[in-house]
Scaffold this active site. Sequence first.
Site, short mmCIF file in Angstrom:
data_model
loop_
_atom_site.label_atom_id
_atom_site.label_comp_id
_atom_site.label_asym_id
_atom_site.label_seq_id
_atom_site.Cartn_x
_atom_site.Cartn_y
_atom_site.Cartn_z
N GLU A 1 0.78 -1.07 0.05
CA GLU A 1 -0.01 -0.07 -0.09
C GLU A 1 0.92 1.13 -0.09
OE1 GLU A 1 -2.98 -0.35 3.23
OE2 GLU A 1 -3.69 -2.18 2.45
N GLU B 1 -5.05 -8.82 0.33
CA GLU B 1 -5.82 -8.31 1.27
C GLU B 1 -7.08 -7.77 0.39
OE1 GLU B 1 -4.97 -5.20 4.09
OE2 GLU B 1 -2.67 -5.87 4.04
#
Length: 516
Positions: free
Chosen positions: A175, A280
């Site tokens: 991320e 995720e």
Amino acid sequence: MASAYRRRPRAWLGVFTAGLLASGSVLLSAPAQAAESVTAPAAEDPGPALAGVAMGAFLDSGRLGVTRIGQLERWLGGHELRVGHTYLPGDLWSDIEGQPGFLEAWADWRNSRTDRMFVLNVPMLERNEARLSDREVRRQLQLGAAGYYDHHFTALAEHLVEQGALDTVVVLGWEMNGTTYSHRCAPDPTAWKKYWNRIVTAMRSVPGQKFRFDFNPSRGLDAIPWTECYPGDDVVDIIGMDSYDQPAGIGFDRHVSEPYGLQKQVDFAAEHGKQISYPEWGLFRNGDNPEYMRRMLDWMKQHKPLYHTITDYCPHGVWQCDDNPQSSLVFRQAMYGTEPELPTEPTDPTLPEPKPEPKPEPKPEPKPEPKPEPKPEPKPEPKPEPKPEPKPEPKPEPKPEPKPEPKPEPKPEPEPKPEPKPEPKPEPKPEPKPEPKPEPKPEPKPEPKPEPKPEPKPEPKPEPKPEPKPEPDCWTVDLGSWVENWLGGSLCVPKDDWKDDVDLDWQNTLKEVWPF
């Protein structure tokens, strides 16, 4: 995903649990839904669902996460989880280097079957969730790009090889296009890409390794287009994406079509000849959303990622979270490949909570025992409040100035006017403070007046008046003004008895003899 607590592995909990398991003194209880029995083919792999896609779930960071893999498999009717997924802590460099006690359980699970996969999220900087400023992040990235941190990642690679996790999938600096982590890219994309290259080079230099590196942004634009952080095909093996059901009110079609969304990931990976992944994913801003669950599973069935791991805790999950029963049913049916007979009775939410069985919550209950904190009630006693009151008293300390006022008081006492004037002064003490200052000035003026009044000093002059009374004791002789000036006064001859006795007319005799 900006959920900080997900990535903090509870290593101490894993060690504690491992000890209990080794001694056989405790039997770990699965979450509520895991305890349910299901009528479904136990040995068959659900080919129709996600054939050829390795599936897993993030269940916990430490050894407990390894233990729960088998429990989730039973809940899914025997569907094998081929992916074990965890995160290295990012607080200290020593954590990022991968402590053997933390990696051992995961490496053992991976090596127990040849078709399993171990996925490890690795921070690029320590203090990874400390909310560092962009300036500090930029400085850290530049240090990393200059090679200052290479040895930490060499140590990590050596520890993984020592534990037998040779082919770990390393999700490095995940991320990076967001703002949550210190290893974010936006403060200095050039330094970030160079730093990524150094890390991969350092880890690949360790003999025996077969690591694969997953470049894994979050879905969407976020703080920077994730394509601007891509470090190069030679140091990337997989292009992943974290994709949760957010923001609120947005449907799955938007997840696909938004700038830098799911479609962009698939297209970008194809352009660079890379496989895709979803390390995720799960529910989030739209609650229990079976439509998202169904569409996400269909997306992965269509595009066949190398692996995917659902984040399985509230609010994202379907097994350890009882808040999403409809999405849980969709997920479970997809894994079975057929509709199982699923129980409809509500599950006991207390069962998934055996994790914190060392219920620290009752421990703070003795803390309320010292709740005889009514004692602090005397603390707010008004006693401290009057303490500030004397503070203004020292301020009117200039009151010694009006002390000259009592001096004229004896004379102006009959004057009632000066008396009422001092009385209103103490009442608005702060306000007339400047006023009394000019008042004492005129007061000293009358003071010098009484000082000349004590002119009774000439009054002692009448005291020498009785002194001439003894004048009858002598006779004054008229010697003339010139002689008297020379003598400093008239001549006085004392009266003696002998003079009177001899009847000497000395005065007349002296007149005849005195030539003046």
